[in-house]
Write a protein that holds these residues in place. Sequence first.
Motif, short mmCIF file in Angstrom:
data_model
loop_
_atom_site.label_atom_id
_atom_site.label_comp_id
_atom_site.label_asym_id
_atom_site.label_seq_id
_atom_site.Cartn_x
_atom_site.Cartn_y
_atom_site.Cartn_z
N LEU A 48 15.62 -12.55 -5.01
CA LEU A 48 14.92 -11.30 -4.94
C LEU A 48 13.36 -11.79 -5.11
CD1 LEU A 48 16.89 -9.03 -7.00
CD2 LEU A 48 16.81 -9.04 -4.72
N ASP A 49 13.05 -12.75 -5.69
CA ASP A 49 11.62 -13.16 -5.80
C ASP A 49 10.93 -13.22 -4.77
OD1 ASP A 49 9.99 -13.86 -7.85
OD2 ASP A 49 9.91 -15.82 -7.07
N ALA A 50 9.87 -12.60 -4.60
CA ALA A 50 8.86 -12.75 -3.74
C ALA A 50 7.37 -12.34 -4.26
CB ALA A 50 9.11 -11.74 -2.47
N ASP A 51 6.43 -12.38 -3.38
CA ASP A 51 5.01 -11.93 -3.72
C ASP A 51 5.06 -10.73 -4.69
OD1 ASP A 51 3.81 -14.30 -3.00
OD2 ASP A 51 3.42 -13.28 -0.89
N VAL A 52 5.86 -9.62 -4.01
CA VAL A 52 5.93 -8.47 -4.46
C VAL A 52 7.74 -7.97 -4.47
CG1 VAL A 52 5.62 -6.17 -4.43
CG2 VAL A 52 3.98 -7.69 -3.68
N LEU A 53 8.12 -7.73 -5.47
CA LEU A 53 9.54 -7.43 -6.09
C LEU A 53 9.72 -5.95 -6.24
CD1 LEU A 53 12.71 -7.76 -6.24
CD2 LEU A 53 12.10 -8.53 -8.64
N ALA B 56 -7.29 0.16 3.85
CA ALA B 56 -7.98 0.31 2.27
C ALA B 56 -7.37 -0.99 1.62
CB ALA B 56 -7.47 1.65 1.68
N HIS B 57 -6.36 -1.82 1.87
CA HIS B 57 -5.80 -2.60 1.19
C HIS B 57 -5.56 -4.03 1.89
CE1 HIS B 57 -5.06 -0.21 -2.11
NE2 HIS B 57 -4.80 0.77 -1.58
N PRO B 58 -6.53 -4.50 2.14
CA PRO B 58 -6.45 -5.82 3.18
C PRO B 58 -5.90 -6.78 2.31
CG PRO B 58 -8.82 -5.56 2.30
CD PRO B 58 -8.20 -4.17 2.08
N GLU B 59 -5.74 -6.98 0.91
CA GLU B 59 -5.06 -7.73 0.18
C GLU B 59 -3.58 -7.97 0.40
OE1 GLU B 59 -5.14 -3.98 -2.43
OE2 GLU B 59 -6.32 -5.26 -0.91
N PHE B 60 -2.94 -6.90 1.02
CA PHE B 60 -1.52 -6.88 1.52
C PHE B 60 -1.24 -7.67 2.54
CE2 PHE B 60 -0.95 -2.00 0.20
CZ PHE B 60 -1.28 -2.38 -1.12
N ALA B 61 -2.17 -8.12 3.20
CA ALA B 61 -1.92 -8.97 4.63
C ALA B 61 -1.27 -10.21 4.32
CB ALA B 61 -3.18 -9.28 5.11
N GLY B 62 -0.12 -10.33 4.65
CA GLY B 62 0.90 -11.62 4.65
C GLY B 62 1.27 -11.73 3.30
N LYS B 63 1.52 -10.89 2.43
CA LYS B 63 2.22 -10.85 1.18
C LYS B 63 3.69 -10.69 1.37
CE LYS B 63 -1.40 -11.47 -1.38
NZ LYS B 63 -1.58 -12.86 -2.21
N THR B 64 4.48 -11.53 0.87
CA THR B 64 6.16 -11.37 1.03
C THR B 64 6.58 -10.35 0.00
OG1 THR B 64 6.51 -13.05 -0.54
CG2 THR B 64 6.09 -13.67 2.07
N PHE B 65 7.66 -9.65 0.48
CA PHE B 65 8.22 -8.59 -0.37
C PHE B 65 9.62 -8.86 -0.06
CE2 PHE B 65 8.44 -6.26 3.75
CZ PHE B 65 9.55 -5.58 3.48
#
Length: 328
Positions: A255-260, A189-198
Amino acid sequence: MSLSRRGLLLGSAGAALVLAGCGSGTQDSAAPAAAAGFPVTVPGKLGATTVTAPPKRVVACGYLRDTDLALALGANLVLSVRNQSFASGLAEWAKPGAGVEVVYSESGLPFEKIAAAKPDLILASDDYDLTKDFPTLGKIAPTLGYLNGTGKDSWQQMAQRTGDVLGRRPRADDLIKQVQAKVAAAKAAHPEFAGKTFTFGPASSGQIYTISSETDAATTFFAQLGLKLSPKVTNLPASSTPGRSQISPERLDLLDADVLILSYSDQKSRAELEANPLFQALPAVKRGSYVPLDQGTAIAMAFPSVLSIPFALDAVVPKLATAVKSGA
């Protein structure tokens, strides 16, 4: 932190045999047959667990997941050792019926109360002091410990082994399939998650930690959704807690990433960090890709079970979607 775990079990009744007698009519022998699947022996690192009949009184002594599995598999759980991370002594996703006693001990397991519950099975595969506790627990009742070591069994293994010792393996396998399907559906349901760093870790009383191990359970949770752990943290020196690294106040940039993602033990800890100018200056924070979580949700990911994973997905996925969208 003192850790302790929980239990579960369900049994099925045996059948009576009616045998044909000789001469005049029949006679009822009233001899019960062995319950299907019993006796059962489940191997473990500290010793095998043999249960001769479906248990009727189960005690859970582990940190969380023994209780989770007891409830998920429909065991007659009579006692659970209190989890100090939750005010009620039980996790938010664990909702036992009436008759489950929650007990507490200042130091170690409350062996006298466990014995007083008269269990015929003790679940302790999530007991972080099991090497010390196992001999005493085994004298009270058959005790299911871990297979590979403290915190090393996968949530699937824990469900399967508990299902085996309860005679409920098909139900355990079905629950595993349901949870895996829910994870797969969230990812699809969330293909936009693919490859995002956290990055993800706990913050409490001015101390900040981040997960730095790609084998950590919480890392696996996010990875199964398509995200990947930020390379900024994977080579950081480990703290006293395996898989976690401490972040100094001067190096919040790590701590910085695509999603923190950060979890907080209380609102004061959250307010203090969020007021820090260095934290406010992080690109992830400035663009709205920062996800604050409460401690309970973080625990649901860090100690995965067939009950906690669905809870964590419902709590975290919508927030991740908002954070990723903000950074698009």
